[in-house]
Structure formats: structure tokens, C-alpha cells
Write a protein that holds these residues in place. Structure first.
Motif, PDB file in Angstrom:
ATOM      1  N   ASN A  17     -68.037  24.700  72.046  1.00 18.75           N
ATOM      2  CA  ASN A  17     -67.609  23.721  73.044  1.00 18.75           C
ATOM      3  C   ASN A  17     -66.946  22.517  72.387  1.00 18.75           C
ATOM      4  OD1 ASN A  17     -68.656  25.362  75.089  1.00 18.75           O
ATOM      5  ND2 ASN A  17     -70.697  24.517  74.771  1.00 18.75           N
ATOM      6  N   THR A  44     -76.522  29.973  78.359  1.00 20.29           N
ATOM      7  CA  THR A  44     -76.103  31.379  78.306  1.00 20.29           C
ATOM      8  C   THR A  44     -77.352  32.250  78.421  1.00 20.29           C
ATOM      9  OG1 THR A  44     -74.249  30.810  76.870  1.00 20.29           O
ATOM     10  CG2 THR A  44     -74.960  33.124  76.873  1.00 20.29           C
ATOM     11  N   VAL A  58     -69.593  34.816  77.148  1.00 20.69           N
ATOM     12  CA  VAL A  58     -69.088  33.537  76.654  1.00 20.69           C
ATOM     13  C   VAL A  58     -67.598  33.713  76.369  1.00 20.69           C
ATOM     14  CG1 VAL A  58     -71.316  32.928  75.620  1.00 20.69           C
ATOM     15  CG2 VAL A  58     -69.582  34.066  74.217  1.00 20.69           C
ATOM     16  N   SER A  59     -66.969  32.649  75.962  1.00 22.33           N
ATOM     17  CA  SER A  59     -65.568  32.734  75.549  1.00 22.33           C
ATOM     18  C   SER A  59     -65.510  32.626  74.027  1.00 22.33           C
ATOM     19  CB  SER A  59     -64.779  31.599  76.212  1.00 22.33           C
ATOM     20  OG  SER A  59     -63.581  31.363  75.497  1.00 22.33           O
ATOM     21  N   ARG A  81     -66.942  29.049  73.493  1.00 20.36           N
ATOM     22  CA  ARG A  81     -67.250  28.162  74.620  1.00 20.36           C
ATOM     23  C   ARG A  81     -68.327  28.800  75.476  1.00 20.36           C
ATOM     24  NH1 ARG A  81     -63.319  27.440  78.182  1.00 20.36           N
ATOM     25  NH2 ARG A  81     -63.992  25.378  78.813  1.00 20.36           N
ATOM     26  N   THR A  82     -69.227  27.959  75.960  1.00 20.30           N
ATOM     27  CA  THR A  82     -70.309  28.420  76.826  1.00 20.30           C
ATOM     28  C   THR A  82     -70.336  27.564  78.079  1.00 20.30           C
ATOM     29  OG1 THR A  82     -71.911  26.900  75.847  1.00 20.30           O
ATOM     30  CG2 THR A  82     -71.696  29.072  74.806  1.00 20.30           C
ATOM     31  N   VAL A  83     -71.240  27.886  78.963  1.00 20.80           N
ATOM     32  CA  VAL A  83     -71.320  27.164  80.239  1.00 20.80           C
ATOM     33  C   VAL A  83     -71.532  25.676  80.032  1.00 20.80           C
ATOM     34  CG1 VAL A  83     -73.822  27.554  80.493  1.00 20.80           C
ATOM     35  CG2 VAL A  83     -72.389  27.268  82.537  1.00 20.80           C
ATOM     36  N   LEU A  86     -68.299  23.584  80.217  1.00 19.46           N
ATOM     37  CA  LEU A  86     -67.386  23.636  81.363  1.00 19.46           C
ATOM     38  C   LEU A  86     -67.206  22.286  82.048  1.00 19.46           C
ATOM     39  CD1 LEU A  86     -68.286  26.997  83.134  1.00 19.46           C
ATOM     40  CD2 LEU A  86     -66.327  26.494  81.669  1.00 19.46           C
ATOM     41  N   MET A 117     -68.024  31.768  82.976  1.00 16.59           N
ATOM     42  CA  MET A 117     -67.217  31.882  81.762  1.00 16.59           C
ATOM     43  C   MET A 117     -66.088  32.888  81.956  1.00 16.59           C
ATOM     44  SD  MET A 117     -68.466  29.511  80.117  1.00 16.59           S
ATOM     45  CE  MET A 117     -67.246  29.636  78.820  1.00 16.59           C
ATOM     46  N   ASP A 120     -63.558  31.260  84.237  1.00 17.17           N
ATOM     47  CA  ASP A 120     -62.865  30.166  83.563  1.00 17.17           C
ATOM     48  C   ASP A 120     -61.767  30.720  82.656  1.00 17.17           C
ATOM     49  OD1 ASP A 120     -62.900  27.185  82.836  1.00 17.17           O
ATOM     50  OD2 ASP A 120     -62.967  28.185  80.871  1.00 17.17           O
TER      51      ASP A 120
END
Lengths: 174, 998, 274
Positions: A17, A44, A58-59, A81-83, A86, A117, A120
């Protein structure tokens, strides 16, 4: 990279993140476990550990990824990236998150992080999705509470809202 | 703007109840700040458990060798059945019988997945490493999977205390069913089997337990959902009074749908493990464990007959239900069977009924709570029967439903078996649903589709949805005499506490243990209305701590009791404080108490709203100046209300039981089209009309309906816990146990009508389970209509449907290589045959087959062959295909030796990935070129982990592995060409292996 | 449900990966996208001593358009090939079949070569490779060899790869003007195929390849059969595949699908034949 021995824990470094993070892990440690239990980002969730339920999505470098089917060691140097990443800032929700709340697109919330995720990542690349396209993306996730319909509506609504604004409008909560 | 804006900017007056504000739960859940059990911190030094589980459906445990596991890195303890038995008492069994039920196998396993050992280690990875080191030797017993087979005279017995595997056999008679059947012009019957499935929450079970020696007490955190009657079961098993077993729940729970009631045996198991380890122990169930061994709904075999007159009016019912509760009758079973007992006549006015209820044990996972709880099983029989009555009497199925409904002017209506249907107008709901759902249009579509030769059908169901269970209904399983001895059981205590702090802030606590239903939001709405404040000013806590909180046996989240019972009880608590606040306000505002009103954060005179004071100031007075309050006003700090409805009486001596407090009504319509080529079912439209009484939060009610519909859809079309005939479990992953996804699941058309319940404080009824009851059978009725078929078996998988419509299969071409094999009756599942040509004469091949050195060279992955006798060999082998490999202990015995022509091999293999057993006949035929054709047939069964997670590939894998053996044999004997034209897939495989051109 | 211990090598060059493979042989396992291997590791069905990650080897992450063939490197993810702008023009069958492989969340990580290496009998990419007369480029420290797809896949999850070899790339033949069709029946979208059918229509006839029924993808070439002759050929093929029952479908159902869906995709292929 040198061979990482099974018997030892090894440093793993990546950006989570937007922040540089570091921890140590055996080669076999799953990314999901590393993020949750080593780095303490528990947003997550782990639902099946065989890549079907999607809760742990996840991204990684801007693509959707099952963190239960990824080793922590594999994301060395990656952008994850995780929640938790966001919302634009504490106390605010992203457009997508706010749409989820508005449409009652979650109940227990356990599967939600992974769904957010995926959406997004998807909406960044596909700003004007059709409903079948959204359903197709969501088919990689299992939700037992909502019947998916409000999730689809939230995604479509968020996409419409995002396409109206050049930047992610954010929403206050609490 | 968010919740704040939604809730405060709304200037409109009027109650919060009935509106759909955004949920107070969501901000945390959407930002990754939920607090599910595995998200919470644990005490330093907490250990992690992993559980070794039985690969066998039924076997005696001969030995368990844990020495290597105990010595493994990070391992603190290895716990097996006798260790647990020494510390605990048997779990309560749901009927009176000399039967024990332990949370871990003691001497014997009775289902695949039954815990056999628990490893407690420094982390989960190391705990699983140690599981691999535990050696268990089993002596398999015959198993029984089908409930009707289980009651056959020669069936294997699971528990000596359940003769013929029957845990309970009760008959009931209401009215005069014999006379009604004798007088009726038609007897119409249906036989159904309802499959095993589960609502499978996405969060699995979790337990953190510790034992304090100094306090002799357990402290347990678990994502248990209630009912808290189970707390008594847990403390009894842990051999302590309940006040030494503190059970807490985490703030968030990732879905349950009843299923998390089934965590309780693991609470006992992990608590015992923590006591043995002397440290806190945490266990998070994984998905394989959950699918295989957590819990499931019951499967049931039912014969239901109706006495029917010429107009389709049902005069009497005759139920024969055989309920399969799996390997142990765990509390609260056989509740699934009795939960619906008052509702066996559904939505219909049927005065005569006979019932036989048998509760059976089989070698499957023990059952427990599951959304719909008995409703899907009952309504599948009842509503399929109503459809059959229509077909057999050539009446419109909807007319058959209409003619039998409980009349609108008959409420409250006492059913034949004792339920008191509180309110409703079923006929009106049906007309509403048909109108708003566009039934006429659907009928036109059906006509058009059929005119084009397409398969289109319409199904209906009318369902009464019971909610707020009577804690006494289960005692209906006892005879009246037994009930008199045991003492009456009835009622259902709901609890709620409302408190006001020194700055006048309102808090609510309930023991409702939600798993995502939004209880905190609804309670904030309800209490905000009482005190005239905004919902966000009310903080709600739904965690439970049995050491501190108000709770009772009925506490928890099940039987759709929140809206009807818990939310109303919270209102009662707030009302009590409000009465006192009015009295205090009256003295401050100098008006009569009856003139005091609450609104917009103020307390004011109804006649003169300017005569007002802030709510917070008034509410805080009880803290700051209790001495100056009016006499007898009483404190306004905290009020706890226990509420149990008087209608929930114990069963009477005629076995009539009001099993639930309130009864919603659902009418569903389903239009389906079936693809002739593939047998796939497409839902064209699904309409579900609900009367769940007063709606507190429309958004959440629709959420419950959509969620239940999704699970009902899954039960109808996708989901089944499948078992092999040998008891092996075949659906151990989410690639085998299939949940609906966004691409399959349509959105239902939802229609509402509101007839408040006269029995609940807010007029609300439960709505959470109805579509799990109505949807499976509604889809089945639609498919039955489309196909004109009587025998509809769930799940409606395409292959099953296609079999109903496909007709004769084109024959295999004459002279073709293969014809389809018929499964051998009594076969073990995996069958095959093949042949290979070996470049050595039969005697040489024969000698090789009997020579340990050759076998060691020939058996793929063989680490050594030990010759026990001339016809008995033991081997350590690594078997596998592709990356899948496992090490096995194999035993092979030779029978029926006919040297050098034929021999029968019988063998078993055991390993961490599972077990195999099989028998093969090898025939050696001399060839003209001096070589030998080796032909073989085999019949094998494979169980354990490989069967539960790799079922799709097992058949092929067995062929590959057996083929490897013969290929190696051929190679060892000097190579040779595979036999041409032999039957079976293996010959093709061998052909490829030897490089033969395709 | 956690993997057993293993060493991990994130190879930066192909030689580095090949050296480990040469040294460890069957105790090593190559991981690319990991979408098939990781579940097996988590379930402890597979327990390699060392995992060799090839995704950082830049030379493997390429799609090479060589005119009459497209060579897809071992590091090319399914999503990347699906997003390749020339895919529909060059390999229309892949463009039809790839969206059926798993879900967006697994295609984003899983590779084309990994799917071929895994050789699941239901998988789409091995089916397409066989249908398109593809080749598998194998590499070891000692040699480099190219196997026709049909020789590479020997059975259920079984291949002709030697223990010290890895798939460097797979190559698909490009044949303009041929029509193709693809259809799959699964319990749900994204599930393992109960039957997947790929058809090619060319100047001299038709080809049908089927996955999900036999232990590996199988194909038949026919002249331009029509009517009963085609039905008979499909029927014979359906029986030849030696379908079995499993929890998702019966053998009979699979044969029905080969007859019915097989015909549909052949018709589809013929319609788009130039």
C-alpha cells in the motif's frame, strides 16, 4: 537470488500500500499468512487456501492475485496492495467502498476485501464495464451472504461515479 | 457522504424503524478493520493446533504412534482420544441411549474426517509437519452411508447403543388420519431423498482456549453462534460448572448460517489440548477440514402420502421420515427433524396427520444447525407432493395450493401438530406475488417455448417460515411419559441490556451473536426511536462473554430470532428506562409524565415543544444526582430485560408442540428453461413474495432473502456432500463442492406484504431462512413441470437431467475398440483392465511376479519389498502422478495361484494422502513370438485425502499408476510391445508410453 | 493446510534454473504462475525439495510472433496472452478458449506453459496446443528438444518431460484461413471442463479435439464429413475416448456432449473457414 533454505527464515521486502515493508519468512510461507500474521494487516482474509473462494485476493504489481497461491518470497520487490490501501485516508471511504455500503453489498464482510481488490484492479483498467463483465470478474469470488446482486450494483454504480470524476472522490465515514 | 450524513441529514421525522440506513458495521469491514477471530491478537506464547483426521469411514484404531511427532521441531504436545477422554466427559447425546460421543475418536473412527490426533506446536506450519509423522494403524470395518441401508437387518452397526442404527423411532397421530385416508377418493404419495449439503460460511471455525490451573477454569474464544444451551453441553463435557467455563465470541463472524453451532466439539477438544499443553492454544479450521468434517444439514429419506378429494383438497397426511444425522447424534440433534414438527402441514389447513420419525446414524459427518433447519427437507416432500396432486388430478398446481391454504380469517390458527400460526393472509400474498411477479407473462412464455419444442416449466411453492424456536420442541422426541420424568422444557429467553453513561450516551448489549446480519444497525434504529436520538448516537455491542453478560440458553443467532425476539426485547428494555426518564423529565419540565416526548435529541413537552431539555442531560441525572430525582423514579443507568413469549409452551400430552413463535409466509414462482443438449437449467425468472410481518430494515430483509435464495439455488442445482459407496468423502474442495457464483445466480424478484405478528414486540417475524426452505423445491417443481417428470432428485446436475431427456444412446460402432463398461454391482468404484505384451515366456514372467527383488525393481517408486511368506509381501512405495506424490505402506497377498497362468493379487496401501485397497487378477497368455501377453483386471477403492480432494482425477490416476507397474514389468522382462486391440483405457496409455504413434 | 518445507530459488537466468534442475532432478519443481502447483503444495499433495521460480527470467516472458508460428515463453501469463493485440488474428482458437481457463484472478497469475506442463486432462491450453499441432520446447542443462504436443502429453498429468527439463516455451502453428470453434461445458463457468471441444475447419477437412473426457486431450481428423457420416464419426470418437463417471458427470453424459457439442463447434468452425 541465492537459494533460500527451507530450514531458515529469510527477509522479505516489498511495498505494501505504498509503504516499504519488511519481515522474515520461511520459503514456504504463503503471502496471505505473511501479510496477516507477520505484517499485521488482517484485512485480507483466508477462506479456502486453494485458490477458489477469492477472499484473499490482493493486487500484485497492479494485477489480481490470490495471496493463498502466492509465496511471500515471490513478491520480493513487488508493489502489493490490500484492502487497507483502498481508502484515501483514515475516516474516508473510496468511491467503490462507499458504493458497497450504499448498496448493502456486504453482510458478514469476510469475503469483501478480496472482492474489493478485484474490482479495484478491474475498474482501473475498464472504466465502463457492462454488467456481464462485472459478473465475470466476480465469478472468481464466493460470497455466501448477498446473492451477489447488490455487489454487482455497487460495482456498476462505482464505475459510473468514477467515470464522472477524474480523481477518486472520497467519502467520509464515522 | 457516509452514514453520518444519511442518518442526520434526513430532516424527515418519523421512526427509524422501516428505513434502510447504511449499516454501522460496514465502514470497518470495508476498510480491512473487521475483527474476526483470526484477526485478533493472542496472548504471547499461544500455540497452534492442527488436527489429524480419519481417512476411513469406519475402522478400529489399532495403534497411534506419536513419538516422531512429539520429537518434531516446535511441537509442544500431541493429543489423542484417550488423553481427551481422561480430561473430559462424553458430549451429551441428543436422545436417551447408552452411547458416547467424544470430540476426537476414541478407539474407533466412524466418519471420514473424524479427529484422531491433535498436534500443538509453535505455528500452524510446524503443527502440520508433525501431523505427517503420526502413524495410525486402522482395521477397517464395513461402513454404511445410505440411511435406508443403515436400518437394514444386516447393516454394519455404528454404536451398540443404537440397535439397527436407529437412535429414535417415534410415531405421532393427530386427528383421525386412518378415517380420512379411508374416506378419501385418492391416495397420492411421493418418495423423496433430500441430499446432504451445507450453507458453508466463507470464514471457517476458530477457537482460542486456555486453562488456568489456579482458577480451575477455561477461558475460550470461539466464533460460536449459539444457541447457548450448548454452553451447558460444553461445561458438562469439560467437567466444570458453567461459571468456570468462560465463553466469548469475537466482534465479527464471517457468516454462519447455523453452521458455526458445530464448532462446539472443537471448543471442547481445543480446551482439552490447551490444558494438556499448559498454554493457550489456537485452532483455525482450514477449508478441507470444514468441508469434510465440520457439520452439515441432514439428508433425509421421506415417504409422504396424502388423502385427497376430487378437488385436490388434502384431507390427511401420512409422513414417514428417516433422518440421517451422521456418525454421532450431537446436541442439539435430532433437532433438525423436530424443529418443523408443528409445521408438518405447511401453509395448509389439514386436520388429520400421522407421522413416523426415525433418527438414523450412518458413517458420515455429524449434522447440526444449517439455515432452513429441517425446512428444506420437509418442504421438499410436501411441495413436491402438492405438485404431484395437481399432475395426477389434472388440476392447476396453483389451484391445488389455493384450495388447501389456511384461510385468512383463521388466525391465530392451531395446526394439527400444534403450531400456532400467528398471522397472515396467505391467499392475498399469493395473489400479490402472482400479480407483481408477472405470472401471466411467465405462462405465456411457457406456452411460446413449448410451441417451439423447448423445455420450459413453472414451479410454485407456498411455505410457512417458522422463527423463534421454542426451546422445548426437541422434547417432542421423548414420549409424554419420558417428558414428565425429565421435566418440562419450553420458552425462549431473549435478553437485552440498555445502559446510559454519565454523559447520557446510550449503549445496547444483546446476546444475539450476529454473523453479518447487521444487528447493530437495526438495534441502533430501534433504540433511537425510543429515545428520540439519532442511530449513530446509540452504540451497540453484540459480542458475548458468558462470564459477564446477560444470556440464557436461547441466546445466540439461530431460528431467525433477532428481529422477532431480540430487537423487540431491546425495545422493551429501552421502554422501561424511557418510562423512568419521563417521570424525571416531568418534574423538570413541570408537566405530567404522559406529556413528555422524546425527539431530535431532546426531551420536551408534547404540548409545548419549547419546554425542553437535552436528552443527554436528563439521561445522565441518574449518575450525578440520584438523590434529587423524584421518589420511586428508579435508576435510568442500566436495564436488562429477559423476554420469553407465553405462546411457547411445552409439548402437550397429545404431542402437540408450538415449535416456533412466529410464522412468516412465502410464495415463490420459478420459471426455468432446460437446454436439451446439455441438460443445463436456466432460471428464467424467480419470484419470491414474503410476509415477514413488520419490516425493520427493508435493505437487510432483502439481503436475507437474496442470500437465502442463493443458498437454496445452490442446494437445488449445485451443492452436495458426496460420498462413495465405501464411505469415502468425495467433495473436499471448493472445486468439488460447488457454490453458486455471480455468473450462475440470478436475482430474484422480491415482493413484500406486511402482516405484523401479534406475538412479538415489534410485530416482526423471522425472514432469514425462508428461501432455503422454499427455493430448492420451487426450482424442482419447475423442472418437474418442464420435463413432465415425477422423480426429481437434487442437486439437479446437468448429467442427471440429461439422463431424463436423452433417450436411448446411439450404440457404439460395430467393431469399435471400446464399449462402455457397466459398473460391476458391488464393485469398489475404480475398475479397469488392460494388457501388455512382455518379451519373456510366461514362466519367466511368473517368476518375476513372485520375486521380491524383481518386484522392487518393477514397482514404481519402491523403496523395498519384504517377503513375509511366499504369497505375502510388504513394501514401502512412493506413488503418484505428475507433481502429486505420496509415500505408502503396501501389503500384497497372492491368491488363487495357477502357475504360470494366472494369479489374484489383493492389496492395501496406507499413507498420509489416504489409503487404497484393491484386488486384481493377472492372466499370462503365451504368444507365438515366445513372449507373453499379460492381461489384468482390477477393482480398487481409494479413500482419505486423495479421494476427497482429487476425486475428479482418481480413476485416471489409478490407471496411470497401475499402468506404471505393468510398463515397468514389461521393460524389466526385456521390453515388448503393448497388446493391440485390448480393451480398456490402459492399453492406450501403454501404447503412448511405449512411443507408439497415435 | 500449509505447504511442507522446501527451498526456494528465484532464478534470474535460465541457466541458473537449469543448473538447479540438473542437480535436483525429480526433487525440484518449477513454479511459474503457481495456480495449479500452489494448491497441491498447500494440500501437501506435492512435496518438492526445492521450488525453482522462473518468473524473473526476462527472456521467458515473451510472445514471439514468428509468422507461421507464435512462440509463447514460460513466463507469459494467461492474461498477458489474452491481452496480446494480435491474438484473435493469429490464434483465434486461443482467443476463444482462454477466457474459459479459470477466472480473471487466476489468469492474471497463471501461465500458458504452466497449464501445459501440468497436463490436466480438462485444461483448455493443452487441448488447444494439441488441436493446433503445437510444440513444446523443452530445455535442460544437457540439451534442447522440441516435442509435438501429442508426444509431450502422455496421460493424466503425465508428460514426456525428463526430470531435469523445463518447458522453455510452447509454439502454436498459425494457419490463416482456417475456421475454428470452441465450446466447453462445466458445472460452473471457470470450473474444470466436463467436456471441452475445439474444432478446426481447413481446406481438406475438419479436426475435433476434446478435453475433459479421456485422460488427456484427444483429437480426430476427418474429411469434410456431413450428416450421418459426421454423426457416426463423432459417435465413434465419443466411445473411443473411454469416458468415466465422476461426481460431476456420467460417462454417458460426456459422450453425449462429444456428439452434440462436437458437432456444434465443427459447424462453428466451418462457418468461419475462409
Amino acid at each position: 537470488m541465492p537459494r533460500l533454505s527451507a530450514a531458515q527464515r529469510h527477509p522479505v521486502r516489498f511495498r505494501l500500500n505504498g509503504e516499504a515493508v519488511e519481515g522474515i519468512a520461511e520459503p514456504r510461507m504463503l503471502l496471505a499468512d505473511f501479510i496477516r500474521h507477520e505484517l499485521g494487516r488482517t484485512g485480507t482474509h483466508v477462506g479456502c487456501e486453494h485458490g477458489v473462494c477469492g477472499a484473499c485476493t490482493v493486487s500484485i504489481d497492479g494485477t489480481m492475485a490470490r495471496s493463498c497461491l502466492t509465496l511471500a518470497a515471490q513478491v520480493e520487490g513487488c508493489e502489493v496492495r490490500t484492502v487497507e490501501g483502498l481508502a484515501p485516508e483514515p475516516g474516508r471511504l473510496s468511491v467503490l467502498q462507499a458504493a458497497f455500503r450504499r448498496h448493502h453489498a456486504l453482510q458478514c464482510g469476510f469475503c469483501t476485501a478480496g472482492i474489493l481488490m478485484s474490482l479495484d484492479v478491474y475498474l482501473r483498467a475498464h472504466p465502463a464495464p457492462t454488467e456481464p463483465e462485472i459478473r465475470e470478474v466476480l465469478s472468481g469470488h464466493l460470497c455466501r451472504c448477498t446473492g451477489y446482486a447488490p455487489i454487482v450494483r455497487a460495482a456498476m454504480d462505482a464505475a459510473a461515479e468514477l467515470s464522472l470524476s477524474t480523481r477518486q472522490e472520497d467519502v467520509r465515514y464515522v | 457522504m457516509g452514514l453520518t450524513a444519511t442518518m442526520t441529514s434526513s430532516a424527515r421525522s418519523g421512526p427509524w424503524i422501516g428505513r434502510s440506513p447504511e449499516r454501522v458495521e460496514d465502514a470497518a469491514l470495508l476498510t480491512g478493520n473487521g475483527r474476526f477471530i483470526d484477526d485478533l491478537g493472542v496472548r504471547p506464547g499461544t500455540l497452534h493446533a492442527a488436527i489429524l483426521r480419519s481417512p476411513h469411514a469406519h475402522a478400529d484404531i489399532l495403534t497411534i504412534d506419536t513419538a516422531a511427532a512429539r520429537a518434531a521441531p516446535g511441537v509442544a504436545a500431541v493429543v489423542i482420544g484417550p488423553d481427551v477422554k481422561a480430561l473430559t466427559a462424553s458430549l451429551v447425546v441428543g436422545v436417551k441411549a447408552p452411547v458416547e460421543c467424544w470430540p476426537i475418536a476414541v478407539d474407533r473412527v466412524r466418519y471420514v474426517g473424524e479427529p484422531v490426533a491433535v498436534v500443538v506446536a509453535s505455528d500452524r506450519y510446524k503443527a502440520e509437519d508433525a501431523l505427517d509423522l503420526i502413524e495410525v494403524r486402522y482395521a477397517p470395518r464395513p461402513s454404511v452411508i445410505d440411511p435406508l441401508a443403515a436400518i437394514a437387518a444386516d447393516a454394519p452397526i455404528l454404536h451398540d447403543g443404537f440397535p439397527h442404527n436407529v437412535a429414535s423411532d417415534r410415531r405421532f397421530r393427530y386427528g383421525d388420519p386412518e378415517a380420512a385416508f379411508a374416506a378419501a377418493s385418492h391416495r397420492i404419495a411421493i418418495d423423496i431423498v433430500y441430499p446432504r449439503n451445507s450453507c458453508t460460511p466463507i470464514e471457517t471455525y476458530g477457537v482460542v482456549a486456555e486453562y488456568s490451573v489456579s482458577d480451575d477454569a477455561y477461558d475460550i474464544l470461539a466464533n460460536f453462534q449459539g444457541p447457548f444451551s450448548i454452553h451447558a453441553v460444553i461445561s458438562r463435557a469439560l467437567k466444570l460448572p458453567g461459571n468456570r467455563v468462560r465463553l466469548r465470541t469475537p466482534p465479527d463472524s464471517g457468516g454462519s448460517f447455523g453452521v458455526k453451532q458445530g464448532v462446539f466439539p472443537y471448543i471442547v477438544l481445543i480446551a482439552a489440548a490447551a490444558r494438556i499443553a499448559g498454554r493457550p492454544v489456537k485452532w483455525i479450521e482450514d477449508r478441507l477440514e470444514h468441508l469434510c468434517a465440520s457439520s452439515s444439514a441432514t439428508n433425509r429419506a421421506t415417504t409422504l402420502a396424502a388423502a385427497v378429494d376430487d378437488e385436490g383438497r388434502v384431507l390427511a397426511l401420512d409422513w414417514d421420515q428417516v433422518e440421517d444425522c451422521g456418525a454421532h447424534l450431537r446436541a442439539p440433534e435430532p433437532a433438525t427433524l423436530y424443529r418443523m414438527h408443528g409445521n408438518l402441514t405447511g401453509a395448509y389447513d389439514i386436520r388429520h396427520m400421522s407421522v413416523r420419525n426415525r433418527v438414523i446414524v450412518t458413517n458420515k459427518t455429524p449434522t447440526g444447525l444449517n439455515r432452513g433447519f429441517g425446512g428444506p427437507q420437509v418442504y421438499f416432500a410436501l411441495e413436491r407432493l402438492m405438485q404431484r396432486i395437481a399432475v395426477e388430478l389434472d388440476i392447476d398446481p396453483l389451484d391445488v395450493i389455493r384450495r388447501n391454504l389456511v384461510p385468512g380469517n383463521a388466525f391465530p390458527y392451531r395446526t394439527a401438530s400444534g403450531a400456532l400460526l400467528d398471522s397472515g393472509d396467505y391467499a392475498e400474498t399469493i395473489e400479490l406475488g402472482a400479480r407483481e411477479g408477472g405470472l401471466d407473462e411467465l405462462k405465456a412464455r411457457r406456452a411460446a417455448a413449448r410451441a417451439e419444442g423447448r423445455l420450459y416449466g413453472i414451479g410454485y411453492t407456498a411455505v410457512v417460515e417458522p422463527s423463534v424456536s421454542n426451546m422445548g420442541y426437541l422434547s417432542t422426541v421423548l414420549t409424554p411419559a419420558e417428558r414428565r420424568r425429565a421435566g418440562p422444557k419450553n420458552g425462549a429467553q431473549a435478553t437485552a441490556t440498555v445502559s446510559i453513561d454519565p454523559v447520557g450516551a446510550v449503549s445496547v448489549h444483546v446476546a444475539s451473536v450476529p454473523q453479518g446480519q447487521g444487528h447493530r444497525t437495526v438495534l441502533a434504529q430501534v433504540i433511537a426511536d425510543v429515545f428520540g436520538v439519532a442511530p449513530q448516537d446509540v452504540r451497540v455491542n453484540t459480542e458475548i462473554d458468558t462470564a459477564k453478560d446477560a444470556w440464557s440458553i436461547a441466546s445466540g443467532n439461530y431460528s431467525s430470532r433477532f428481529a422477532a425476539a431480540v430487537a423487540g426485547t431491546a425495545k422493551l428494555a429501552a421502554d422501561r428506562i424511557a418510562v423512568r426518564l419521563r417521570r424525571i423529565a416531568a418534574s423538570h419540565l413541570n408537566v405530567e409524565a404522559s406529556e413528555v416526548a422524546f425527539g431530535n435529541g431532546k426531551v420536551f413537552s408534547r404540548d409545548n415543544p419549547d419546554n425542553a431539555m437535552p436528552f443527554a442531560r436528563l439521561a445522565a441525572l441518574s449518575h450525578w444526582s440520584p438523590g434529587s430525582l423524584p421518589d420511586a423514579a428508579g435508576q435510568t443507568i442500566r436495564e436488562t430485560v429477559f423476554w420469553t413469549p407465553e405462546q411457547l409452551a411445552a409439548p402437550d400430552d397429545a404431542d402437540r408442540i408450538n415449535s416456533s413463535l412466529c410464522h412468516g409466509f412465502i410464495f415463490d414462482i420459478c420459471g426455468v428453461e432446460i437446454d436439451r443438449a446439455t441438460g443445463e437449467v436456466r432460471i428464467d425468472r424467480y419470484v419470491t413474495a414474503h410476509d415477514c410481518g413488520t419490516i425493520l430494515h427493508p435493505g437487510m430483509v432483502d439481503g436475507q432473502i437474496r442470500g437465502g435464495f442463493g443458498q437454496g439455488f445452490g442446494a437445488a442445482l449445485l451443492e452436495e456432500f458426496a460420498y462413495g459407496a465405501d464411505g469415502s468423502f468425495l467433495t473436499g474442495t471448493f472445486a468439488d463442492y460447488l457454490l453458486p457464483t455471480s455468473t450462475e445466480l440470478p436475482e430474484p424478484v422480491i415482493v413484500h406484504m406486511q402482516t405484523p405478528s401479534p406475538f412479538t414486540p415489534l410485530g416482526a417475524k423471522g425472514v432469514g431462512e425462508g428461501n432455503c426452505m422454499s427455493t430448492p423445491v420451487c426450482i424442482a417443481n419447475a423442472v418437474a413441470d418442464a420435463l413432465g417428470e415425477k422423480n426429481i432428485v437434487l442437486p439437479l446436475v446437468p448429467a442427471r437431467i440429461r439422463a431424463l431427456i436423452a433417450g436411448e444412446e446411439p450404440p457404439a460402432p460395430v467393431g469399435g475398440m471400446t464399449a462402455p463398461r457397466a459398473k460391476k454391482p458391488g464393485g469398489r468404484g475404480l475398475e479397469g483392465e488392460g494388457s501388455a505384451d512382455v518379451g519373456a515366456p510366461p514362466q519367466a514372467v511368473w517368476d518375476m511376479l513372485l520375486d521380491p527383488a524383481t518386484l522392487q525393481a518393477v514397482i514404481p517408486g519402491c523403496h523395498g519389498v519384504e517377503k513375509i511368506s511366499d504369497t505375502h509381501f510388504r513394501a514401502e512405495v512412493t506413488l503418484g502422478i505428475g507433481p502429486v506424490k505420496g509415500r505408502y505402506r503396501a501389503e500384497v497377498k497372492l491368491f488363487d495361484l495357477d502357475a504360470p497362468r494366472a494369479v489374484t493379487l489383493s492389496g492395501t496401501a496406507d499413507g498420509a494422502l489416504g489409503y487404497g485397497a484393491g484386488e486384481g487378477r493377472i492372466t499370462l497368455t503365451p504368444r507365438d513370438d515366445g513372449g507373453t501377453t499379460v492381461s489384468y483386471t482390477y477393482d480398487a477403492e481409494i479413500g482419505g485425502k486423495v479421494a476427497s480432494i482429487g476425486g475428479r482425477l482418481l480413476d485416471g490416476a489409478a490407471r496411470v499408476i497401475i499402468g506404471q507397474f505393468f510398463a515397468a514389468l514389461a521393460r524389466h522382462a526385456g521390453g515388448g510391445a503393448p497388446a493391440a486391440g485390448a480393451a480398456g483405457g490402459l492399453s492406450g496409455w501403454l501404447r503412448r508410453l511405449f512411443g507408439g504413434a497415435r | 493446510m500449509k505447504p511442507a518445507p522446501f527451498d526456494y530459488v528465484q532464478a534470474e537466468t535460465l541457466d541458473e534454473a537449469l543448473a538447479v534442475l540438473a542437480a535436483e532432478g525429480s526433487d525440484a519443481r518449477v513454479i511459474a504462475g503457481g495456480q495449479s502447483l500452489m494448491p497441491m503444495l498447500n494440500m501437501r499433495l506435492a512435496r518438492p525439495k526445492v521450488l525453482i521460480d522462473v518468473m524473473r527470467i526476462g527472456s521467458l516472458a515473451r510472445v514471439d510472433d514468428g509468422g507461421d508460428r507464435v512462440v509463447v515463453g514460460a513466463g507469459v501469463r494467461q492474461a498477458a496472452l489474452l491481452a496480446w493485440p494480435r491474438l484473435a488474428a493469429k490464434l483465434p482458437l486461443i482467443a476463444l478458449a482462454l477466457p474459459w481457463t479459470g477466472h480473471a484472478q487466476t489468469r492474471s497469475r497463471g501461465t500458458i506453459c504452466g497449464s501445459v506442463a501440468h497436463a490436466d486432462p480438462s485444461a483448455e491450453m493443452p487441448l488447444c496446443l494439441i488441436a493446433l499441432d503445437g510444440e513444446v520446447h523443452l530445455r535442460s542443462a544437457r540439451r534442447r528438444r522440441v516435442l509435438p504436443a501429442g508426444d509431450y502429453i502422455t496421460g493424466m498429468m503425465s508428460t514426456a518431460r525428463d526430470d531435469d527439463e523445463l518447458i522453455e516455451a510452447v509454439a502454436f502453428r498459425v494457419r490463416p484461413g482456417r475456421g475454428c470453434g470452441f465450446r466447453e461445458v462445466a458445472r460452473r463457468h471457470g470450473d474444470f471442463a466436463i467436456a471441452a471441444c475445439a474444432a478446426i475447419a481447413h481446406a481438406d477437412g475438419i479436426r475435433l479435439a476434446v478435453a475433459g473426457v479421456a485422460d488427456r486431450p484427444e483429437l480426430r481428423d476427418w474429411p469434410d464429413l456431413e450428416g450421418d457420416a459426421l454423426d457416426d464419426a463423432l459417435n465413434a470418437f465419443a466411445y473411443d475416448l473411454d469416458a468415466r463417471d465422476d461426481i460431476h458427470a456420467t460417462a454417458r453424459y460426456r459422450r453425449d456432449l462429444v456428439r452434440q457439442i462436437g458437432r456444434d463447434v465443427i459447424d462453428e468452425a466451418r462457418r468461419c473457414r475462409v
